[in-house]
Scaffold this motif. Sequence first.
Motif, PDB file in Angstrom:
ATOM      1  N   ASN A  25      12.888 -34.806  -3.137  1.00 40.58           N
ATOM      2  CA  ASN A  25      14.099 -34.133  -2.641  1.00 40.58           C
ATOM      3  C   ASN A  25      15.248 -34.385  -3.613  1.00 40.58           C
ATOM      4  OD1 ASN A  25      13.055 -33.584   0.186  1.00 40.58           O
ATOM      5  ND2 ASN A  25      12.921 -35.822   0.165  1.00 40.58           N
ATOM      6  N   ARG A  65      10.211 -30.590  -2.786  1.00 43.34           N
ATOM      7  CA  ARG A  65      10.652 -30.711  -1.389  1.00 43.34           C
ATOM      8  C   ARG A  65      12.041 -30.085  -1.231  1.00 43.34           C
ATOM      9  NH1 ARG A  65       9.066 -36.286   1.080  1.00 43.34           N
ATOM     10  NH2 ARG A  65       9.604 -35.096   2.939  1.00 43.34           N
ATOM     11  N   ASP A  66      12.992 -30.800  -0.673  1.00 38.34           N
ATOM     12  CA  ASP A  66      14.223 -30.130  -0.224  1.00 38.34           C
ATOM     13  C   ASP A  66      15.411 -30.378  -1.145  1.00 38.34           C
ATOM     14  OD1 ASP A  66      12.618 -29.412   1.828  1.00 38.34           O
ATOM     15  OD2 ASP A  66      13.487 -30.794   3.287  1.00 38.34           O
ATOM     16  N   SER A  82      19.701 -30.139  -1.185  1.00 44.61           N
ATOM     17  CA  SER A  82      20.926 -29.882  -0.423  1.00 44.61           C
ATOM     18  C   SER A  82      22.151 -30.056  -1.312  1.00 44.61           C
ATOM     19  CB  SER A  82      21.011 -30.787   0.811  1.00 44.61           C
ATOM     20  OG  SER A  82      21.338 -32.087   0.428  1.00 44.61           O
ATOM     21  N   ASN A 121      12.777 -26.356   1.018  1.00 40.39           N
ATOM     22  CA  ASN A 121      13.926 -25.913   1.809  1.00 40.39           C
ATOM     23  C   ASN A 121      15.182 -26.109   0.975  1.00 40.39           C
ATOM     24  OD1 ASN A 121      12.348 -25.503   4.124  1.00 40.39           O
ATOM     25  ND2 ASN A 121      12.740 -27.567   4.900  1.00 40.39           N
TER      26      ASN A 121
END
Length: 281
Positions: free
Chosen positions: A104, A128-129, A131, A149
């Motif tokens: 991430n 993975r993610d 943000s 994501n």
Amino acid sequence: MARDSLQVVVSLSMFHKFILLINLIFYSQIGFIYGSKEDFSILNFNLFGQDYTPPTPPLPPPSPHPPSLSCEEDLKGIGSLNTTCQLNTNLQFENDVYIGGKGNLDILPCVSISCLVPGCRISINISRDFSLGQNSSILAGTFILRAFNASLVDGSSINTTVLAGNPPAQTSGTPQGIDGAGGGHGGRGACCLTDNQKHQEDVWGGDTYGWSMLDKPWSYGSKGGTTSRETDYGGGGGGRIKMVIKGFLDVNGTVLAEGGDGGFEGGGGSGGSIKIAAHKM
Ligand SMILES: *[C@@H]1O[C@H](CO)[C@@H](O)[C@H](O)[C@H]1NC(C)=O
Ligand SMILES: *[C@@H]1O[C@H](CO)[C@@H](O)[C@H](O)[C@H]1NC(C)=O
Ligand SMILES: *[C@@H]1O[C@H](CO)[C@@H](O)[C@H](O)[C@H]1NC(C)=O
Ligand SMILES: *[C@@H]1O[C@H](CO)[C@@H](O)[C@H](O)[C@H]1NC(C)=O
Ligand SMILES: *[C@@H]1O[C@H](CO)[C@@H](O)[C@H](O)[C@H]1NC(C)=O
Ligand SMILES: *[C@@H]1O[C@H](CO)[C@@H](O)[C@H](O)[C@H]1NC(C)=O
């Protein structure tokens, strides 16, 4: 002196494999462009003084990206890109950046990551993610994100405004002239003939381009012209953004590829390209 509208294609698809296929094709084309024609030149061979030597075979296509920067050393963050990497420090780059790993990536609130050189590329490819925290920003000429994501928290921005690399030839408003016509892109740039000593054909808005790749938009915006020979008053072109998200994309922030404003002394730049593919937004 109008500003050309932003070109946006958003495709929602369950067929990830299809999207990945398009991307593979895209990279193989880039590889082809990089392959040097000089490798084939016969001018370097002395045809009469020695035995014929076959030309060296073309180089294999270069890898689409350099090795990843590391979380702690290069990006001054915490953790690892193969688990979770958190970035809490503003970073300003001067060259293209590739960030990849199996984990991430969290850009914490109020962090700015930028490469303000026109056309400079920031690529993130994580398994993975991703943000982008509140009030954080990514500024570059080209931004590419691949992740499972992705979330852009409110106040965050991915901003390629005015950071375009070179657009195709003849697409900017009257490049060497002294009239402030607008840059072209999805449509011809506006042309305002303010000096009646000049001919219409000497003062043009930038040409139209980008339609042939409308399903995978990937062109920069182009510049506005300037009314002055000494000073460049034209607005710059918008950059490029591509986000390929296998799972969920949640956007409360802004995603921008705008052209720069013109004004009384220059034409506006045209917007760039944004492509987003996600399973769900
Ligand atoms: C992440 O894993 C890949 C492959 O397993 C490895 O090549 C790479 O060095 C690892 N990166 C880090 C930062 O540990
Ligand atoms: C993204 O990273 C994965 C491995 O983590 C790699 O297999 C894939 O080729 C990369 N994609 C691109 C476009 O660089
Ligand atoms: C992606 O988001 C969905 C919905 O929030 C969640 O169920 C899933 O576990 C997430 N996937 C990963 C790899 O984090
Ligand atoms: C983000 O900006 C808003 C508006 O300026 C402010 O109210 C908020 O506190 C900021 N958030 C953080 C984490 O600094
Ligand atoms: C975006 O806003 C909605 C509504 O306020 C909220 O439910 C969601 O969690 C927010 N997502 C992110 C990534 O900030
Ligand atoms: C985006 O970048 C442009 C040019 O640097 C700037 O003027 C604008 O304020 C930025 N927008 C946001 C939302 O950060």
